[in-house]
Design a protein around this motif. Structure first.
Motif, PDB file in Angstrom:
ATOM      1  N   GLY A   1      -3.603  -1.000  -0.430  1.00 30.48           N
ATOM      2  CA  GLY A   1      -2.277  -1.611  -0.416  1.00 30.48           C
ATOM      3  C   GLY A   1      -1.539  -1.336   0.880  1.00 30.48           C
ATOM      4  O   GLY A   1      -0.894  -2.227   1.444  1.00 30.48           O
ATOM      5  N   MET A   2      -1.626  -0.123   1.369  1.00 31.35           N
ATOM      6  CA  MET A   2      -0.958   0.218   2.626  1.00 31.35           C
ATOM      7  C   MET A   2      -1.587  -0.527   3.802  1.00 31.35           C
ATOM      8  O   MET A   2      -0.886  -0.973   4.710  1.00 31.35           O
ATOM      9  CB  MET A   2      -1.008   1.732   2.868  1.00 31.35           C
ATOM     10  N   GLN A   3      -2.909  -0.688   3.804  1.00 29.86           N
ATOM     11  CA  GLN A   3      -3.563  -1.455   4.860  1.00 29.86           C
ATOM     12  C   GLN A   3      -3.093  -2.908   4.830  1.00 29.86           C
ATOM     13  O   GLN A   3      -2.851  -3.515   5.875  1.00 29.86           O
ATOM     14  CB  GLN A   3      -5.084  -1.393   4.705  1.00 29.86           C
ATOM     15  N   PHE A   4      -2.952  -3.472   3.633  1.00 30.40           N
ATOM     16  CA  PHE A   4      -2.486  -4.852   3.499  1.00 30.40           C
ATOM     17  C   PHE A   4      -1.057  -4.994   4.024  1.00 30.40           C
ATOM     18  O   PHE A   4      -0.747  -5.920   4.775  1.00 30.40           O
ATOM     19  CB  PHE A   4      -2.567  -5.283   2.036  1.00 30.40           C
TER      20      PHE A   4
ATOM     21  N   ASP B   1      -9.621   9.126  -7.770  1.00 27.26           N
ATOM     22  CA  ASP B   1     -10.011   8.321  -6.608  1.00 27.26           C
ATOM     23  C   ASP B   1      -9.575   6.858  -6.750  1.00 27.26           C
ATOM     24  O   ASP B   1      -9.294   6.208  -5.750  1.00 27.26           O
ATOM     25  CB  ASP B   1     -11.527   8.381  -6.394  1.00 27.26           C
ATOM     26  N   VAL B   2      -9.507   6.351  -7.964  1.00 26.82           N
ATOM     27  CA  VAL B   2      -9.156   4.935  -8.164  1.00 26.82           C
ATOM     28  C   VAL B   2      -7.734   4.639  -7.687  1.00 26.82           C
ATOM     29  O   VAL B   2      -7.533   3.740  -6.868  1.00 26.82           O
ATOM     30  CB  VAL B   2      -9.363   4.533  -9.635  1.00 26.82           C
ATOM     31  N   PRO B   3      -6.702   5.372  -8.154  1.00 24.71           N
ATOM     32  CA  PRO B   3      -5.358   5.055  -7.639  1.00 24.71           C
ATOM     33  C   PRO B   3      -5.214   5.349  -6.139  1.00 24.71           C
ATOM     34  O   PRO B   3      -4.489   4.635  -5.442  1.00 24.71           O
ATOM     35  CB  PRO B   3      -4.424   5.961  -8.437  1.00 24.71           C
ATOM     36  N   ARG B   4      -5.915   6.356  -5.655  1.00 20.57           N
ATOM     37  CA  ARG B   4      -5.845   6.691  -4.233  1.00 20.57           C
ATOM     38  C   ARG B   4      -6.416   5.545  -3.393  1.00 20.57           C
ATOM     39  O   ARG B   4      -5.827   5.146  -2.383  1.00 20.57           O
ATOM     40  CB  ARG B   4      -6.609   7.987  -3.975  1.00 20.57           C
TER      41      ARG B   4
END
Length: 70
Positions: A19-22, A10-13
């Protein structure tokens, strides 16, 4: 055991999702904003160069006095 593996994955996900939202919220600066940023960077280069020049200008004679230059 499966819960621990799931928590570990869950952490990397979550990091990737954030990151994608940013990246999706980011936008390229317009021409006016780009020129303002370029001017600020240019002024910073000039100021730092002037400070370095003054420090070097003062350092050379002081160093020669302390070392007992030739």
């Amino acid at each position: 055991m499966a819960d621990q593996v799931q928590e570990l994955l869950d952490v990397p996900r979550a990091f990737f999702t954030d990151g994608m939202q940013f990246i999706n919220k980011c936008q390229k600066p317009d021409k006016r904003e780009f020129l303002k940023i370029s001017q600020a960077v240019g002024v910073g280069f000039v100021v730092m160069g002037a400070v370095g020049f003054v420090v070097k200008l003062i350092h050379i004679p002081v160093n020669n006095i302390l070392v007992g230059g030739a």
